[in-house]
Structures are given as structure tokens and as C-alpha cells.
Design a protein around this motif. Structure first.
Motif, mmCIF file in Angstrom:
data_model
loop_
_atom_site.group_PDB
_atom_site.id
_atom_site.type_symbol
_atom_site.label_atom_id
_atom_site.label_comp_id
_atom_site.label_asym_id
_atom_site.label_seq_id
_atom_site.Cartn_x
_atom_site.Cartn_y
_atom_site.Cartn_z
ATOM 1 N N TRP A 218 0.839 -1.195 0.000
ATOM 2 C CA TRP A 218 0.000 0.000 0.000
ATOM 3 C C TRP A 218 0.876 1.248 0.000
ATOM 4 N N LEU A 219 0.613 2.157 -0.896
ATOM 5 C CA LEU A 219 1.206 3.492 -0.874
ATOM 6 C C LEU A 219 0.061 4.476 -0.671
ATOM 7 N N ASN A 235 0.479 14.690 -3.484
ATOM 8 C CA ASN A 235 0.984 13.457 -2.866
ATOM 9 C C ASN A 235 0.309 12.300 -3.616
ATOM 10 N N ASP A 236 0.776 12.086 -4.839
ATOM 11 C CA ASP A 236 0.132 11.182 -5.788
ATOM 12 C C ASP A 236 0.618 9.752 -5.567
ATOM 13 N N ALA A 237 -0.271 8.921 -5.036
ATOM 14 C CA ALA A 237 0.106 7.539 -4.708
ATOM 15 C C ALA A 237 0.478 6.750 -5.957
ATOM 16 N N GLN A 268 -4.661 -1.585 -7.766
ATOM 17 C CA GLN A 268 -5.925 -0.862 -7.617
ATOM 18 C C GLN A 268 -5.608 0.580 -7.249
ATOM 19 N N ILE A 269 -6.199 1.522 -7.988
ATOM 20 C CA ILE A 269 -5.982 2.949 -7.764
ATOM 21 C C ILE A 269 -7.256 3.540 -7.176
ATOM 22 N N LEU A 280 -4.519 6.541 -2.896
ATOM 23 C CA LEU A 280 -4.084 5.228 -2.422
ATOM 24 C C LEU A 280 -3.885 4.294 -3.600
ATOM 25 N N VAL A 281 -2.811 3.550 -3.588
ATOM 26 C CA VAL A 281 -2.670 2.419 -4.502
ATOM 27 C C VAL A 281 -2.363 1.176 -3.669
ATOM 28 N N GLU A 282 -3.003 0.091 -4.040
ATOM 29 C CA GLU A 282 -2.703 -1.220 -3.474
ATOM 30 C C GLU A 282 -2.293 -2.114 -4.624
#
Length: 408
Positions: A218-219, A235-237, A268-269, A280-282
Motif C-alpha cells: 500500500w502506498l 501526494n500522488d500515490a 488498484q488505484i 491510495l494504490v494497493e
């Protein structure tokens, strides 16, 4: 003595019709479904027709035996007949059919091996319920807690499916074997990759089976308006994921080996809107190598890279290890037997590693293990396009037959 390739053909084509979807031509014989049970019954019928003793253990592993002269440790040959959704005809099935054909051929030719040879068709190698259930059970790696919690991606519990098919889940614990009772384990499998096909080699002899770890990563950044948020104030994940994806080749080159692989296969974005900066990106990370030391080095390098990217882009970084499989060194004496008989048969073989996990990887934690690969046309696998030339199947099957005789 040679295998009967026509009988192998008939078996493969017959089993391929069990679980076949006529719309997409894929095979749907996932573990403990009705189609899987039908496949197991078909296999038991073939074993009975060959006049070989048959057994189904508590983990629903189906086995056949060719009794040996002595009661010493037995040689096991096998694979699996369960499939992924929309599968091809050979993955796993080939190893079971060839193992059965080897036992039939030896019996028909009046050959009684010195030690018993057993064929095992393992349950759920494809991991519908999160692991290689059949081989884990044989190796004593299943516990009551695991039985109670193992479930598929739809939340269906393994124990519920076993009970639906008439099995007592707790009897899977009784499937465990003593390591001293098994001399070695051998498996024939399609390569599932393009190497042998491109090299025009008849067979591959596996010397190592890759280990692997999988992470969920996760970011976390900050979701914001795509039009009003300046580029230098974001703050672009997703940009963190993009940075990391470009770092993977460098990390493999600096910390891995020529057998290292790393893949981001799912992402997933969120929030997932066209006019919103991703907050969030996972994503998944699958990393493989035949060296445990290299796997540890790669894990450290990936953590450092993700931490550095997170700091640079003002993100938060978290990860969870979802699975870990230890790499396995194949038994050198068994590898040498395969090579010796391949040479005697005039086969053009290639020593190689396996980049995919197999039941041999689990068995290899307990007993000496070896694998034979046959080419996959175009490197195709896990799809209806999966295929191998009959001549290559015959070559691999005869190599397995000669090697099993050598143990007798």
C-alpha cells in the motif's frame, strides 16, 4: 520397454472433457468442485481397469501402487488433476496420466520393482484454498487450525466443500507420511514457459525449483482535485507505484540472479476517478528466485526502494507478506538418473530450473525430489491454448518409465 502413447492420448483427451466449458473450451475442474470429484472417480476407474490397488486418503489424494519385492521406502510419482478456471488439458494431468501409464506398462511386462512405486494425484495443487492441500497433507503440514480457516476467493471454506463431497476434513491429518517411508518423489510436467519450445528441446531436466514471496503493498498519499492541485503540491500515490515499477529491473540486476523474477500483477488505484489525484494504490508483488539468500536480498532491496520513494513523494508505505515458498534443490542422484536415461534414449535435453511452484516443491521439503519438463507450445499454459506435441509427451513419458525402472 516403452509407454503406450495411444493409451496416454486417450486418457488425456478423456479427462479433458470432464469440466469442459463448451463456450470458451476451457476446463473448469477446480479443487473439490463436482467436476474435480468426477475427475477423481474417472482416475479410480482407470486404476481399477489396470488391476492396480487404489486408495483415496483423508485429503482426497488418489493413489495407485505397483507392489515391490521389498517393503523398503517407496518411490512416488505424481502430480494433480485439479485445474485453474478456464484451463488447458495438460497442466498436472500429464504427470498423473504418465505416472499411471508407467505403472501399467511395468505390470503388463511382468516387471516387479525392487521397491514399491506409488502414483499420487494430489488434491488442490492449484491452490483454490490458498495452498497445495494434498502435498501439504502428505508432508504433515496441515493443522486443525488451517483446516478450519482455509477458504477460496469467494469465502467458501475448504472444510465445507470437503463435507459437501462426503469427506471428513479432520481425516486429512491422517494423510501425513513418515519421511522414512518415501525414497524419492518424481514428477513430469509441462514447462509452462517458452524456453524448451524456443530451444527445440524434447525434455527439460529440472535442477532447482524456484522459491517465491508475494506481498500486498500500500502506498498512501492524498486524494485531491485533478484540476486545482498543482503538480508540485501533490501526494500522488500512483506516481509512487510508477516510480517503483521502473526500479524493478535495477533491483533485480543489482541484487538478484539470472533466475530472479519480479512481477506487479495486480493494482488498484483509489478513489479511481478520472478527475481525482490518486490517494491510495494497493498492488501485488511476486518475487521468485532459486536461492533463499537472493530472495532475502531482494526483499530488503524492495523495502528500501519503496521507503525511499515514499519519502520522496510524501507517501506512507505499508506491506504484508501474503505467502512464502522456500526454494528447493532437486536431488542430484535423481537428476543424474534422468540425464543418464535421456542420453540412452537419444533425447536432446536441457538442464533448467522451474520458475513455477509444483507439488514437487512441497515434497522436496521432506524427501529427495526430481522433475522432468516437456515443452509448452508457444510457452502457453493455464489456458485452452496449452498444448505439447505428442512426440514430446512420449519422450518425457519414456524417460520417466526408464528412470522408475532404474529404482527397481
Amino acid at each position: 520397454m516403452q509407454v503406450n502413447i495411444e493409451r496416454i492420448k486417450q486418457d488425456i483427451l478423456a479427462l479433458a472433457e470432464i469440466g469442459r466449458n463448451q463456450a470458451d473450451r476451457g476446463i473448469y475442474r477446480m479443487a473439490f468442485t463436482d467436476a474435480d470429484m468426477e475427475g477423481k472417480r474417472w482416475l479410480q476407474d482407470q486404476i481399477a481397469a489396470a488391476d492396480l490397488p487404489c486408495n483415496v486418503d483423508g485429503a482426497a489424494n488418489v493413489s495407485a501402487t505397483l507392489d515391490g519385492i521389498s517393503d523398503g521406502p517407496r518411490m512416488i510419482v505424481g502430480s494433480h488433476i485439479d485445474t485453474v478456471p478456464c484451463a488447458g488439458a495438460l497442466d498436472g494431468t500429464l504427470g498423473v496420466v504418465v505416472g499411471l501409464e508407467c505403472l501399467r506398462s511395468m505390470r503388463e511386462n511382468g516387471i516387479q520393482p525392487e521397491q514399491t512405486i506409488e502414483l499420487i494425484a494430489f488434491s488442490d495443487e492449484e491452490g483454490r484454498f490458498g495452498g497445495m492441500f494434498g502435498s501439504h497433507s502428505i508432508c504433515g503440514l496441515i493443522t486443525p487450525d488451517k483446516l478450519a480457516t482455509m477458504k477460496d476467493l469467494d469465502g467458501i471454506l475448504l472444510q465445507e466443500e470437503m463435507e459437501r463431497q462426503g469427506f471428513d476434513p479432520l481425516k486429512a491429518l491422517d494423510a501425513a507420511r513418515e519421511p522414512e517411508s518415501i525414497a524419492a518423489y518424481a514428477e513430469l510436467h509441462i514447462e509452462q514457459g517458452p524456453v524448451l519450445d524456443r530451444m527445440n528441446k524434447s525434455v527439460g531436466i529440472v535442477d532447482e525449483i524456484t522459491g517465491l514471496f508475494t506481498w500486498s503493498v500500500w502506498l498512501r498519499g492524498e486524494a485531491n482535485h485533478a484540476g486545482t492541485t498543482p503538480m508540485d503540491m501533490r501526494n500522488d500515490a500512483f506516481m509512487g507505484l510508477a516510480d517503483f515499477a521502473h526500479e524493478i529491473p535495477r533491483i533485480l540486476e543489482e541484487n538478484g540472479s539470472d533466475r530472479s523474477r519480479a512481477t506487479i500483477g495486480k493494482a488498484q488505484i483509489l478513489p479511481g476517478a478520472a478527475n481525482t489525484v490518486p490517494g491510495l494504490v494497493e498492488f501485488s508483488l511476486d518475487c521468485r528466485d532459486t536461492s533463499e539468500e537472493k530472495l532475502d536480498e531482494l526483499a530488503t532491496a524492495f523495502r528500501k526502494a519503496l521507503s525511499a520513494i515514499a519519502r520522496r513523494r510524501s507517501l506512507m508505505f505499508e506491506f504484508e507478506q501474503k505467502s512464502y515458498l522456500h526454494p528447493v534443490q532437486c536431488s542430484l542422484p535423481l537428476v543424474e538418473k534422468f540425464c543418464k536415461h535421456a542420453t540412452a534414449l537419444g533425447l536432446d535435453y536441457h538442464r533448467m530450473h522451474s520458475g513455477a511452484a509444483h507439488d514437487a516443491q512441497i515434497m522436496g521439503r521432506m524427501v529427495p525430489t526430481g522433475m522432468i519438463f516437456v515443452p509448452s507450445k508457444g510457452g502457453q499454459s493455464h489456458s485452452p491454448a496449452e498444448w505439447t506435441a505428442w512426440s514430446d509427451i512420449e519422450a518425457g513419458a519414456n524417460l520417466m518409465l526408464q528412470t522408475l525402472q532404474d529404482f527397481g
